[in-house]
Scaffold this active site. Structure first.
Site, mmCIF file in Angstrom:
data_model
loop_
_atom_site.group_PDB
_atom_site.id
_atom_site.type_symbol
_atom_site.label_atom_id
_atom_site.label_comp_id
_atom_site.label_asym_id
_atom_site.label_seq_id
_atom_site.Cartn_x
_atom_site.Cartn_y
_atom_site.Cartn_z
ATOM 1 N N GLU A 57 0.835 -1.194 0.000
ATOM 2 C CA GLU A 57 0.000 0.000 0.000
ATOM 3 C C GLU A 57 0.879 1.257 0.000
ATOM 4 O O GLU A 57 1.855 1.347 0.757
ATOM 5 C CB GLU A 57 -0.871 -0.036 1.255
ATOM 6 C CG GLU A 57 -1.808 1.130 1.454
ATOM 7 C CD GLU A 57 -2.619 0.976 2.747
ATOM 8 O OE1 GLU A 57 -3.590 1.705 2.911
ATOM 9 O OE2 GLU A 57 -2.262 0.106 3.581
ATOM 10 N N LYS A 126 -9.207 2.507 -1.937
ATOM 11 C CA LYS A 126 -9.480 1.852 -0.668
ATOM 12 C C LYS A 126 -10.877 2.223 -0.197
ATOM 13 O O LYS A 126 -11.278 3.382 -0.239
ATOM 14 C CB LYS A 126 -8.431 2.281 0.362
ATOM 15 C CG LYS A 126 -8.424 1.484 1.651
ATOM 16 C CD LYS A 126 -7.205 1.879 2.488
ATOM 17 C CE LYS A 126 -7.077 1.067 3.759
ATOM 18 N NZ LYS A 126 -5.836 1.407 4.500
ATOM 19 N N CYS A 180 -5.523 -3.288 2.363
ATOM 20 C CA CYS A 180 -5.261 -3.332 3.797
ATOM 21 C C CYS A 180 -6.531 -3.488 4.645
ATOM 22 O O CYS A 180 -7.075 -4.570 4.756
ATOM 23 C CB CYS A 180 -4.470 -2.098 4.219
ATOM 24 S SG CYS A 180 -3.632 -2.306 5.821
ATOM 25 N N LEU A 368 -9.793 -61.793 10.726
ATOM 26 C CA LEU A 368 -8.463 -61.274 11.055
ATOM 27 C C LEU A 368 -7.417 -62.064 10.277
ATOM 28 O O LEU A 368 -7.142 -63.223 10.574
ATOM 29 C CB LEU A 368 -8.216 -61.384 12.564
ATOM 30 C CG LEU A 368 -6.950 -60.714 13.101
ATOM 31 C CD1 LEU A 368 -6.978 -59.207 12.864
ATOM 32 C CD2 LEU A 368 -6.784 -61.007 14.588
ATOM 33 N N LYS A 615 -18.996 -52.021 -8.323
ATOM 34 C CA LYS A 615 -18.744 -52.523 -6.966
ATOM 35 C C LYS A 615 -19.018 -51.436 -5.932
ATOM 36 O O LYS A 615 -19.609 -51.694 -4.878
ATOM 37 C CB LYS A 615 -17.306 -53.015 -6.835
ATOM 38 C CG LYS A 615 -16.972 -54.218 -7.705
ATOM 39 C CD LYS A 615 -15.537 -54.688 -7.469
ATOM 40 C CE LYS A 615 -15.188 -55.873 -8.358
ATOM 41 N NZ LYS A 615 -13.805 -56.348 -8.143
#
EC number: 6.3.5.1
Length: 647
Positions: A57, A126, A180, A368, A615
């Site tokens: 700025e 601004k 800003c 498992l 699927k």
């Protein structure tokens, strides 16, 4: 012939644009010196391939000039400085944003000048002027809303807060500006600019430093980039700005959709710049996906000023200026591993506990195998039972050795169940499968897909029937990567009563088990878990070698999961096409695999992904864990009949 409207740079062809935020060395009130500094940095960064360069700025004069802003000579010097920068900008192939005080119709405005293709394209004033505490901008400047004309005095350059700047030769390059304090307001102007199409939001700023402000500033910028689904380039005044009552640090940042891409070192008197390649294609994809963004209407109309950036003949730095993670599903090294893993476990375990309560189950039944996926499912299941108020022995694990089961995986399954005090049954499937082969007249020595899938379906039948016997549900073990590749037997391991790992890709499965091995279960089962991690991934459906070793390894057949998870993330999450995925994979994994290997497995991934949609269309429920999921009820909807011709 090449298309003159398309970028010639490979990086830009894939939607990346290089941007920079600069905090230049400053000489307060010395416009000529500041112009020279800015010109030099503009030329240097253009040579680095930067297409947008944002300076702070009021950088032509300095932010702290105070009543000197009233001096006509300073105002004229600044205006002349902008024109000099525009001349120097010709042929550089970049757009720059610089700040200056500009007199229009008897009022003074704090503006950003946008320069491209050797011209001043426009000025953006601004909107919100801070006027309390150490700030008193209203003393010199008028807010944007006091403008009564849309062009500057004299040369007729467009001026206003309703301007967007579009580079016609770089698709997706649409620049919006705020200055800003505009960012620190309730509804920043950049929000409206983003809704009007700005993908790049630039903020030339002079934000002073007080204790702790830099963290707040960083959060503000990253959050605004996330809300706007944009790249935010923030350039702030440096330490040379002032020592009167406030100090400036030159904290410049670049963010993209909530991610900080880079920031400068603070409190330096020398020029500092942060550079990043931001992905405009990704931002446009995010906006198309986001219904809340699409449904939000811009309350302000904008004029688009078009220009050509032009080509950059010689670019010194051709490497991609952004981090491309080789493991996009796995948190980076600096992440809080415990917090991440605890959250993932909480998501999975809470979901499974809710399903156990909903079905009034007395048991949770799980196959498992001694592999990664079933191990993670077991660890999650233990936590789910606790959350559901069920005893640990409600976990019924079954190991079902078949023709390809190794002593290592079977042994690990047995040792893991024992270490965790979980009931384990052993139900061999060999005799049942051999009888099935006789029933369907399948040659027992023919090791084809029927040979493999019969075993997977037999195991699923065992699990389902035991669940019926014990008033329980079957907890599936298949992960997200296997769903993507279709690496599962339809109505075999593809099916369960709840798919607890459905949202966890293979690379993340390893990450979670490693955490469990070193933290959660280090004393009880740490060594076993580490051995499971080190075991090659295999469905173990083909006979063992003569020495009893594993013959069938998944990654030899379908390719490295590290690559497939990378492909999956960028294909589903960011909508990347084959060429862009290949480009990104080379950046992240090229040294390890090489282009030919990556391209080979990418072709396999895309073919399997398309062919396996049927699927996924019938997959069981399972919890979403990250930003990528393939549930047909939630995240991914694709016709099973798609030809895949686009790939």
């Amino acid at each position: 012939m090449p298309d003159p409207t398309q970028p010639s740079c490979l990086r830009e062809h894939h939607g990346f644009v290089r941007v920079a935020a600069v905090s230049p060395e400053l000489k307060l009130g010395d416009v000529a010196a500041n112009v020279a500094i800015i010109r030099s940095e503009m030329q240097r960064l253009a040579g680095e391939g930067c297409r947008l360069i944002v300076f702070p700025e009021l950088c032509l004069t300095g932010y702290s000039c105070a009543d000197l802003f009233y001096q006509r000579s300073l105002q004229q010097q600044a205006l002349n400085g902008v024109k000099q920068l525009a001349e120097a900008n010709a042929e550089l192939g970049c757009c720059i944003v610089v700040g200056l005080p500009l007199a229009i119709q008897g009022r003074l405005y704090n503006v950003a000048a946008i320069i491209g293709d050797g011209e001043i394209l426009g000025y953006v004033p601004k909107t919100f002027l801070p006027n309390s505490g150490e700030f008193y901008e209203r003393r010199w400047f008028s807010p944007a809303q006091t403008l009564t004309d849309t062009h500057t005095d004299g040369d007729g350059t467009p001026v206003g807060t309703d301007l967007l700047f579009e580079a016609t030769d770089l698709p997706g390059f649409v620049l919006g500006i705020e200055i800003c304090e505009d960012l620190w307001t309730v509804i920043p102007p950049s929000s409206h600019a983003a809704l009007a199409g700005a993908t790049l939001l630039a903020n030339p700023s002079a934000s002073n430093e007080v204790l702790g402000k830099f963290n707040y500033r960083r959060q503000l910028i990253t959050q605004q980039s996330a809300r706007c689904l944009a790249s935010y380039i923030y350039a702030s005044a440096g330490a040379g700005e002032s020592s009167t009552d406030t100090v400036y640090s030159g904290h410049s940042l670049i963010a993209e959709n909530g991610v900080l891409m880079g920031e400068t070192e603070r409190f330096s008197f020398e020029t500092r710049a942060v550079i990043a390649d931001v992905d405009l294609q990704r931002l446009e994809h995010e906006r198309m996906r986001s219904t809340v963004f699409r449904d939000a209407a811009a309350t302000q109309s904008y004029s688009r000023i078009t220009f050509n950036l032009g080509e950059q003949e010689t670019v010194a730095n051709k490497a991609l200026q952004r981090t491309v993670s080789p493991l996009p599903f796995v948190p980076p090294a600096g992440a809080d591993r415990q917090a991440v893993c605890e959250e993932i476990f909480a998501i999975q375990a809470t979901a499974l506990a809710r399903r156990l309560r909903q079905t009034h189950s007395k048991t949770a039944v799980l196959g498992l195998s001694g592999g990664l996926d079933s191990t993670l499912a077991l660890l999650v299941m233990i936590e789910a039972l606790k959350r559901a108020g069920m005893p640990r022995d409600a976990a019924l694990t079954i190991t079902m050795p078949g023709f390809g089961t190794t002593s290592r995986t079977k042994g690990n399954a047995e040792k893991l169940a024992e270490a965790l005090h979980i009931p384990l049954r052993t139900i061999p499937i060999g005799a049942a499968v051999e009888q099935h082969f006789k029933d369907i007249s399948h040659p027992p020595g023919l090791h084809d897909v029927t040979y493999e899938n019969s075993q997977a379906r037999e195991r699923t039948q065992v699990l389902m029937d035991v669940a019926n016997q014990t008033n329980g549900i079957v907890v599936g073990t298949g992960d997200l990567s296997e769903s993507a590749l279709g690496w599962c037997t339809f109505n075999g391991d593809h099916m369960s009563m709840y798919h607890v790992n459905a949202g966890v890709p293979k690379t993340l499965v390893k990450y979670l088990i490693e955490w469990c091995a070193t933290e959660l279960y280090a004393e009880e089962a740490g060594a076993i878990l580490h051995d499971i991690i080190d075991t090659p991934i295999s469905p173990e459906l083909l006979p063992l070698a003569a020495d009893g070793s594993m013959e069938q390894k998944t990654e030899d057949t379908v390719g490295p999961y590290e690559l497939h998870d990378f492909f999956l993330f960028h294909f589903v999450r960011h909508g990347c096409g084959k060429d862009k995925i290949l480009f990104l994979a080379e950046q992240a994994l090229g040294e390890k695999y090489g282009r030919e290997v990556i391209e080979k497995w990418l072709t396999v991934f895309l073919r399997r992904f398309v062919q396996s949609q049927f699927k996924r269309s019938s997959m069981p429920d399972g919890p979403k864990v990250g930003s990528v999921a393939l549930s047909p009820r939630g995240d991914w909807r694709m016709p099973s009949d798609y030809s895949g011709s686009a790939f």
